[in-house]
Design an enzyme around this catalytic site. Structure first.
Site, PDB file in Angstrom:
ATOM      1  CD  GLU A   1      10.272  -8.172  62.678  1.00 15.84           C
ATOM      2  OE1 GLU A   1       9.271  -7.479  62.979  1.00 15.84           O
ATOM      3  OE2 GLU A   1      11.035  -7.921  61.725  1.00 15.84           O
ATOM      4  N   PRO A   2       9.773  -9.656  67.928  1.00 17.95           N
ATOM      5  CG  PRO A   2      10.752  -8.045  69.312  1.00 17.95           C
ATOM      6  CD  PRO A   2      10.758  -8.560  67.896  1.00 17.95           C
TER       7      PRO A   2
ATOM      8  CG  HIS B   1       5.022  -9.225  63.391  1.00 21.37           C
ATOM      9  ND1 HIS B   1       3.684  -9.231  63.072  1.00 21.37           N
ATOM     10  CD2 HIS B   1       5.317  -7.954  63.752  1.00 21.37           C
ATOM     11  CE1 HIS B   1       3.196  -8.003  63.214  1.00 21.37           C
ATOM     12  NE2 HIS B   1       4.161  -7.216  63.631  1.00 21.37           N
ATOM     13  N   GLY B   2       5.721 -13.698  65.001  1.00 21.70           N
ATOM     14  CA  GLY B   2       6.352 -15.019  64.988  1.00 21.70           C
ATOM     15  C   GLY B   2       5.767 -15.866  63.889  1.00 21.70           C
TER      16      GLY B   2
ATOM     17  CD1 TRP C   1      11.114 -15.303  70.473  1.00 19.68           C
ATOM     18  CD2 TRP C   1      12.295 -16.379  72.034  1.00 19.68           C
ATOM     19  NE1 TRP C   1      10.475 -15.143  71.665  1.00 19.68           N
ATOM     20  CE2 TRP C   1      11.178 -15.796  72.642  1.00 19.68           C
ATOM     21  CE3 TRP C   1      13.196 -17.105  72.820  1.00 19.68           C
ATOM     22  CZ2 TRP C   1      10.927 -15.918  74.004  1.00 19.68           C
ATOM     23  CZ3 TRP C   1      12.944 -17.225  74.173  1.00 19.68           C
ATOM     24  CH2 TRP C   1      11.817 -16.637  74.745  1.00 19.68           C
TER      25      TRP C   1
ATOM     26  CG  LEU D   1      13.795 -42.749  84.372  1.00 16.25           C
ATOM     27  CD1 LEU D   1      13.265 -43.363  83.089  1.00 16.25           C
ATOM     28  CD2 LEU D   1      14.871 -41.741  84.045  1.00 16.25           C
TER      29      LEU D   1
ATOM     30  CD  GLU E   1      13.106 -24.074  61.617  1.00 10.29           C
ATOM     31  OE1 GLU E   1      12.460 -23.942  60.570  1.00 10.29           O
ATOM     32  OE2 GLU E   1      14.213 -23.548  61.812  1.00 10.29           O
TER      33      GLU E   1
HETATM   34  P1  FAD Z   1       3.014 -16.720  68.085  1.00 10.48           P
HETATM   35  O1  FAD Z   1       3.117 -16.647  66.605  1.00 10.48           O
HETATM   36  O2  FAD Z   1       2.645 -15.486  68.824  1.00 10.48           O
HETATM   37  O3  FAD Z   1       1.994 -17.877  68.445  1.00 10.48           O
HETATM   38  C1  FAD Z   1       1.495 -18.089  69.765  1.00 10.48           C
HETATM   39  C2  FAD Z   1       0.466 -19.220  69.701  1.00 10.48           C
HETATM   40  O4  FAD Z   1      -0.616 -18.838  68.849  1.00 10.48           O
HETATM   41  C3  FAD Z   1       1.055 -20.504  69.088  1.00 10.48           C
HETATM   42  O5  FAD Z   1       0.491 -21.631  69.703  1.00 10.48           O
HETATM   43  C4  FAD Z   1       0.596 -20.428  67.645  1.00 10.48           C
HETATM   44  O6  FAD Z   1       0.533 -21.690  66.998  1.00 10.48           O
HETATM   45  C5  FAD Z   1      -0.786 -19.818  67.839  1.00 10.48           C
HETATM   46  N1  FAD Z   1      -1.259 -19.175  66.601  1.00 10.48           N
HETATM   47  C6  FAD Z   1      -0.739 -18.112  65.956  1.00 10.48           C
HETATM   48  N2  FAD Z   1      -1.437 -17.843  64.849  1.00 10.48           N
HETATM   49  C7  FAD Z   1      -2.430 -18.767  64.772  1.00 10.48           C
HETATM   50  C8  FAD Z   1      -3.455 -19.066  63.851  1.00 10.48           C
HETATM   51  N3  FAD Z   1      -3.635 -18.363  62.715  1.00 10.48           N
HETATM   52  N4  FAD Z   1      -4.293 -20.105  64.113  1.00 10.48           N
HETATM   53  C9  FAD Z   1      -4.108 -20.876  65.211  1.00 10.48           C
HETATM   54  N5  FAD Z   1      -3.155 -20.653  66.119  1.00 10.48           N
HETATM   55  C10 FAD Z   1      -2.316 -19.624  65.907  1.00 10.48           C
HETATM   56  N6  FAD Z   1      13.159 -17.682  65.011  1.00 10.48           N
HETATM   57  C11 FAD Z   1      14.066 -17.284  64.057  1.00 10.48           C
HETATM   58  O7  FAD Z   1      13.738 -16.504  63.174  1.00 10.48           O
HETATM   59  N7  FAD Z   1      15.344 -17.750  64.091  1.00 10.48           N
HETATM   60  C12 FAD Z   1      15.796 -18.596  65.042  1.00 10.48           C
HETATM   61  O8  FAD Z   1      16.962 -19.002  65.016  1.00 10.48           O
HETATM   62  C13 FAD Z   1      14.877 -19.017  66.059  1.00 10.48           C
HETATM   63  N8  FAD Z   1      15.288 -19.826  67.089  1.00 10.48           N
HETATM   64  C14 FAD Z   1      14.426 -20.100  68.129  1.00 10.48           C
HETATM   65  C15 FAD Z   1      14.900 -20.774  69.272  1.00 10.48           C
HETATM   66  C16 FAD Z   1      14.053 -21.028  70.346  1.00 10.48           C
HETATM   67  C17 FAD Z   1      14.577 -21.694  71.558  1.00 10.48           C
HETATM   68  C18 FAD Z   1      12.691 -20.641  70.269  1.00 10.48           C
HETATM   69  C19 FAD Z   1      11.762 -20.947  71.406  1.00 10.48           C
HETATM   70  C20 FAD Z   1      12.214 -19.973  69.162  1.00 10.48           C
HETATM   71  C21 FAD Z   1      13.084 -19.675  68.086  1.00 10.48           C
HETATM   72  N9  FAD Z   1      12.645 -18.922  66.996  1.00 10.48           N
HETATM   73  C22 FAD Z   1      13.548 -18.535  66.009  1.00 10.48           C
HETATM   74  C23 FAD Z   1      11.310 -18.358  66.982  1.00 10.48           C
HETATM   75  C24 FAD Z   1      10.206 -19.314  66.573  1.00 10.48           C
HETATM   76  O9  FAD Z   1      10.314 -19.638  65.221  1.00 10.48           O
HETATM   77  C25 FAD Z   1       8.878 -18.662  66.932  1.00 10.48           C
HETATM   78  O10 FAD Z   1       8.793 -18.668  68.350  1.00 10.48           O
HETATM   79  C26 FAD Z   1       7.677 -19.361  66.330  1.00 10.48           C
HETATM   80  O11 FAD Z   1       7.608 -19.108  64.940  1.00 10.48           O
HETATM   81  C27 FAD Z   1       6.342 -18.929  66.967  1.00 10.48           C
HETATM   82  O12 FAD Z   1       6.258 -17.550  67.034  1.00 10.48           O
HETATM   83  P2  FAD Z   1       5.832 -16.839  68.431  1.00 10.48           P
HETATM   84  O13 FAD Z   1       6.691 -17.383  69.512  1.00 10.48           O
HETATM   85  O14 FAD Z   1       5.869 -15.381  68.187  1.00 10.48           O
HETATM   86  O15 FAD Z   1       4.370 -17.323  68.707  1.00 10.48           O
END
Ligand code: FAD
Length: 389
Positions: free
Chosen positions: A138-139, A141-142, A167, A343, A368
């Site tokens: 979600e926006p 919650h990743g 995403w 390259l 993932e």
């Molecule tokens: P955040 O969770 O906000 O993390 C930001 C940074 O903080 C990261 O470096 C993370 O490692 C770090 N962080 C967070 N918590 C901690 C902690 N406790 N300790 C240390 N570091 C921490 N999602 C789906 O559900 N379905 C899809 O099909 C899908 N496709 C995708 C395709 C693309 C091209 C991309 C870029 C993403 C996709 N995603 C999808 C989403 C993806 O799974 C998430 O972006 C990912 O889980 C990370 O979440 P976030 O971007 O909200 O980052």
């Protein structure tokens, strides 16, 4: 006379005839249908005919290929892994298309949906006629999906879903979206037809990575589905995490495909490109880069094969997948970046595949489970202490 990195350590000898045959046919499909166009798709940020491509992938039996029944090919996990490697050797977007369809959307339905829903969706998805996506992120919650805000509430015999998913690969192509939502009984999964009132998908623009792949935001505004759309048994994050483990396994292999393409390209370039009156591959510094890349590539493929054999034996554990995902994506992106330096200026051009693969892997590094999440999973196993919160 040069030696291919696969021959250097005898990697192809690790595979069975059947696994090699699958690799060949996937490679041929990618070379015919995608390779000639993919740099252009990447540059434009769109795939010409994604539905046609999905059907081609279905015709070759690549969608949900390691699942049994419902029109799926029922291959081994290692055969599926080999296919992922060949798809990602072409482009991470192509492998993502297949992973999301097969390992996330189809697997979720195959593993958790009612028999009626399996019959409804899976045969069409295996054929590539029906496209699926998987909405967990979600926006806000990743990495921490436990606090997701998307909610499903009962309304008579139906469920009403409200929330946003961000995403989501294949999101604006999909006919069915697997949506994970909070309920009074914990997180539950739903197979939501995307033509249901209140469901909209908005393609995300301005990506600098995975540009030959459709990514979307999903909005669910009072989406009403019958109880049959809900996955009957599973509650909590066990549901989505079981699917993620499947897709992560494919990435362990896929990342090495991107690495192989970059390494092959750099090797060829190093032999052909001359500076100071000799091929740049004759300089020790270039040889060190190529040797390091080949060593990491070899180790990554060995790890993938090892995990594939464990999965086929039914003993693969999630933390073992984390070792593979963490190592292989990290090393693949490093290989691509090093290849780019070999390259020179050509390394930044889409005339060569290297920068495209390097940029794609930025997404693969994050989705993932980020590098940090997989590190914490391993840290927890090693110390018995959870550092997540
Ligand atoms: P955040 O969770 O906000 O993390 C930001 C940074 O903080 C990261 O470096 C993370 O490692 C770090 N962080 C967070 N918590 C901690 C902690 N406790 N300790 C240390 N570091 C921490 N999602 C789906 O559900 N379905 C899809 O099909 C899908 N496709 C995708 C395709 C693309 C091209 C991309 C870029 C993403 C996709 N995603 C999808 C989403 C993806 O799974 C998430 O972006 C990912 O889980 C990370 O979440 P976030 O971007 O909200 O980052």
């Amino acid at each position: 006379m040069t030696t291919h990195p696969d021959e250097l350590a005898g990697l192809t000898g690790l595979l069975t005839d059947q696994e090699r045959a699958i690799a060949q046919s996937v490679r041929a499909l990618a070379a015919r249908e995608v390779e000639p166009h993919v740099a252009d798709w990447f540059e434009r940020g769109e795939i010409d005919d994604p539905r046609g491509l999905m059907r081609e992938l279905g015709t070759l039996g690549l969608l949900g290929m390691h699942l049994d029944g419902y029109g799926c090919a029922g291959t081994s996990a290692t055969e599926y892994g080999v296919a992922c490697l060949e798809l990602e050797a072409c482009d991470s977007g192509l492998r993502s298309m297949v992973s999301v369809q097969g390992s996330l959307a189809m697997y979720a339905i195959w593993k958790w949906a009612s028999e009626e829903e399996k019959q409804r969706w899976l045969p069409g998805m295996a054929a590539g006629e029906v496209i699926g996506c998987f909405g967990l992120t979600e926006p806000d919650h990743g990495s921490d999906p436990a606090h997701m805000r998307t909610r499903a509430r009962r309304d008579g015999a139906d469920w009403i879903l409200d929330g946003r998913k961000m995403w989501i690969t294949n999101g604006s192509l999909a006919d069915v979206a697997v949506i994970w939502a909070q309920t009074d009984e914990g997180v539950r999964g739903f197979a939501v037809p995307t033509d249901t009132d209140g469901f909209t998908a908005h393609t995300i623009k301005h990506k600098m990575s995975l540009r030959a792949s459709v990514t979307a935001e999903l909005v669910l505004d009072g989406v009403r589905v019958p109880d049959s759309a809900a996955f009957p048994e599973v509650r909590g994050l066990r549901g989505p995490l079981s699917c993620l483990s499947e897709a992560r396994y494919g990435i362990v292999w896929g990342a090495m495909g991107a690495a192989r393409t970059a390494l092959e390209c750099a090797q060829r370039y190093a032999v052909e490109r001359e500076q100071f009156g000799r091929p740049i591959g004759g300089f020790q510094l270039t040889q060190q880069k190529l040797a390091d890349m080949a060593v990491e590539y070899t180790k990554g493929v060995l790890l993938a094969v090892h995990l594939g054999r464990l999965k086929d034996a039914g003993t693969l554990r999630p933390e073992q997948v984390s070792i593979g995902k963490l190592n292989n994506v990290r090393e693949a992106i490093d290989i691509c970046r090093t290849a780019r330096t070999i390259l020179g200026a050509n390394g930044i051009s889409l005339e060569y595949p290297v920068i495209r693969h390097a940029n794609n892997l930025e997404s693969v590094l994050t989705y993932e489970g980020t590098v940090e999440m997989h590190t914490l999973i391993l840290g927890q196993k090693l110390t018995g202490q959870s550092a997540f919160q």
